[in-house]
Write a protein that holds these residues in place. Sequence first.
Motif, PDB file in Angstrom:
ATOM      1  N   GLY A  23       0.808  -1.213   0.000  1.00  0.00           N
ATOM      2  CA  GLY A  23       0.000   0.000   0.000  1.00  0.00           C
ATOM      3  C   GLY A  23       0.840   1.261   0.000  1.00  0.00           C
ATOM      4  N   TYR A  24       0.168   2.384   0.254  1.00  0.00           N
ATOM      5  CA  TYR A  24       0.830   3.678   0.202  1.00  0.00           C
ATOM      6  C   TYR A  24       1.464   4.009   1.544  1.00  0.00           C
ATOM      7  CZ  TYR A  24      -2.148   4.028  -3.915  1.00  0.00           C
ATOM      8  OH  TYR A  24      -2.757   3.779  -5.105  1.00  0.00           O
ATOM      9  N   ALA A  25       2.566   4.779   1.507  1.00  0.00           N
ATOM     10  CA  ALA A  25       3.262   5.179   2.728  1.00  0.00           C
ATOM     11  C   ALA A  25       3.930   6.526   2.488  1.00  0.00           C
ATOM     12  CB  ALA A  25       4.304   4.140   3.121  1.00  0.00           C
ATOM     13  N   PHE A  26       4.114   7.283   3.587  1.00  0.00           N
ATOM     14  CA  PHE A  26       4.753   8.589   3.463  1.00  0.00           C
ATOM     15  C   PHE A  26       6.236   8.462   3.108  1.00  0.00           C
ATOM     16  CE2 PHE A  26       1.063   9.821   6.026  1.00  0.00           C
ATOM     17  CZ  PHE A  26       0.664  10.967   5.354  1.00  0.00           C
ATOM     18  N   ILE A  27       6.841   7.345   3.489  1.00  0.00           N
ATOM     19  CA  ILE A  27       8.230   7.069   3.110  1.00  0.00           C
ATOM     20  C   ILE A  27       8.235   5.867   2.170  1.00  0.00           C
ATOM     21  CG2 ILE A  27      10.515   6.419   3.948  1.00  0.00           C
ATOM     22  CD1 ILE A  27       9.843   7.729   6.581  1.00  0.00           C
ATOM     23  N   PRO A  28       8.765   6.024   0.952  1.00  0.00           N
ATOM     24  CA  PRO A  28       8.729   4.914  -0.007  1.00  0.00           C
ATOM     25  C   PRO A  28       9.360   3.643   0.550  1.00  0.00           C
ATOM     26  CG  PRO A  28       9.447   6.939  -1.074  1.00  0.00           C
ATOM     27  CD  PRO A  28       9.415   7.224   0.404  1.00  0.00           C
ATOM     28  N   LYS A  29       8.634   2.533   0.437  1.00  0.00           N
ATOM     29  CA  LYS A  29       9.180   1.250   0.877  1.00  0.00           C
ATOM     30  C   LYS A  29      10.334   0.814  -0.019  1.00  0.00           C
ATOM     31  CE  LYS A  29       6.069   0.637   4.119  1.00  0.00           C
ATOM     32  NZ  LYS A  29       6.429   0.593   5.554  1.00  0.00           N
ATOM     33  N   GLU A  30      10.168   1.104  -1.301  1.00  0.00           N
ATOM     34  CA  GLU A  30      11.221   0.772  -2.272  1.00  0.00           C
ATOM     35  C   GLU A  30      11.251   1.878  -3.320  1.00  0.00           C
ATOM     36  OE1 GLU A  30      12.509  -2.791  -5.355  1.00  0.00           O
ATOM     37  OE2 GLU A  30      11.021  -3.169  -3.788  1.00  0.00           O
ATOM     38  N   PHE A  31      12.274   2.700  -3.274  1.00  0.00           N
ATOM     39  CA  PHE A  31      12.348   3.876  -4.143  1.00  0.00           C
ATOM     40  C   PHE A  31      12.465   3.458  -5.612  1.00  0.00           C
ATOM     41  CE2 PHE A  31      14.657   7.257  -6.329  1.00  0.00           C
ATOM     42  CZ  PHE A  31      13.908   8.364  -5.974  1.00  0.00           C
ATOM     43  N   SER A  32      11.706   4.168  -6.471  1.00  0.00           N
ATOM     44  CA  SER A  32      11.742   3.857  -7.900  1.00  0.00           C
ATOM     45  C   SER A  32      11.326   5.083  -8.700  1.00  0.00           C
ATOM     46  CB  SER A  32      10.805   2.687  -8.217  1.00  0.00           C
ATOM     47  OG  SER A  32      10.730   2.483  -9.614  1.00  0.00           O
ATOM     48  N   LEU A  33      11.994   5.283  -9.828  1.00  0.00           N
ATOM     49  CA  LEU A  33      11.653   6.370 -10.750  1.00  0.00           C
ATOM     50  C   LEU A  33      11.024   5.847 -12.038  1.00  0.00           C
ATOM     51  CD1 LEU A  33      14.843   8.626 -10.427  1.00  0.00           C
ATOM     52  CD2 LEU A  33      12.582   9.071  -9.460  1.00  0.00           C
ATOM     53  N   GLU A  34      10.567   4.592 -12.019  1.00  0.00           N
ATOM     54  CA  GLU A  34      10.037   3.972 -13.234  1.00  0.00           C
ATOM     55  C   GLU A  34       8.820   4.719 -13.770  1.00  0.00           C
ATOM     56  OE1 GLU A  34      11.326   1.622 -15.124  1.00  0.00           O
ATOM     57  OE2 GLU A  34      13.045   1.723 -13.781  1.00  0.00           O
ATOM     58  N   SER A  35       7.973   5.213 -12.875  1.00  0.00           N
ATOM     59  CA  SER A  35       6.769   5.929 -13.322  1.00  0.00           C
ATOM     60  C   SER A  35       7.143   7.178 -14.102  1.00  0.00           C
ATOM     61  CB  SER A  35       5.900   6.305 -12.113  1.00  0.00           C
ATOM     62  OG  SER A  35       5.482   5.151 -11.421  1.00  0.00           O
ATOM     63  N   TYR A  36       8.108   7.923 -13.607  1.00  0.00           N
ATOM     64  CA  TYR A  36       8.526   9.150 -14.290  1.00  0.00           C
ATOM     65  C   TYR A  36       9.323   8.839 -15.554  1.00  0.00           C
ATOM     66  CZ  TYR A  36       6.987  11.666 -10.149  1.00  0.00           C
ATOM     67  OH  TYR A  36       6.230  12.193  -9.138  1.00  0.00           O
ATOM     68  N   LYS A  37      10.089   7.741 -15.543  1.00  0.00           N
ATOM     69  CA  LYS A  37      10.795   7.332 -16.756  1.00  0.00           C
ATOM     70  C   LYS A  37       9.801   6.982 -17.862  1.00  0.00           C
ATOM     71  CE  LYS A  37      14.993   5.561 -14.508  1.00  0.00           C
ATOM     72  NZ  LYS A  37      15.813   4.347 -14.234  1.00  0.00           N
TER      73      LYS A  37
END
Length: 273
Positions: A23-37
């Motif tokens: 689910g969603y969290a204020f601190i990313p559980k696993e950082f990723s830039l795939e959406s922006y890429k």
Amino acid sequence: MSHPFVLLISASLTDEMAIIQEGYAFIPKEFSLESYKFLFSDPLMIINAYSISIIVTLIGTFASLLIMALLAYPLSRKIMPMRNSLSFFIFFTMLFNGGLVPTYLLYTNFFDVKNSLLALIVPGLLVNAFYVILLRTFFHVSIPSAIIESAYIDGAGEFRIFCQMVLPLSMPVLATVGLFQIINYWNDWFNGLIYITDSSYYSIQILLNTILLNAQYLIDNVQYSTEMENAGTIPTQGVRLAIAVIGVFPILAAYPFFQKYFVKGLTIGAVKG
């Protein structure tokens, strides 16, 4: 008020599988830039869409404020003939309109605005009846009649009074209406959906909506295609959130510059001095 935006930005920077599993969290559980890429796979397309949105928002807001102020000021003057009839006509447009099909035919066949910047500026946005009434009320209530009368005595005409005296005293309401119009123009996607078929005229909202629909289409139909084996890796949840971030960020950046006028413009006239 800032918590939802922080959560939105954080979730857009979170790996797709982490969102699905935890689910969603204020601190990313696993950082990723795939959406922006994925969104910036064609950066020139994004830049062009941003340019269109900025141009339309700036020109549309300026033209809209100018036209509505020029219409509202005479309606606030008691010496104007038939001002009540014209005010009713403006109010009437808030209740009834010609409908989508006649409006589309009028703008495309008669005004020929299809696939042009005018299609993103004029239909349904350039003049808003509610804002005209708001401006008229402000001019009537908050601009002292003694100032206008003294200007008449000094030989000033109506246009000079409007430009040099009325407008400078009306900055709160102009900034308020201007902020509303900036938001309306920036967030508008309906005009682009109806009147724009040339992708070179896509605003950022239309482009992001198209990207979202295309991504969802790939996911929904991947099981029927043998040529899209990697389509299942498209971060659909992250893309939705990244689209929201890209779409709302300029408005968030502009709001602090209008805030003091915005608050004053909404409260002006509520308390008599």
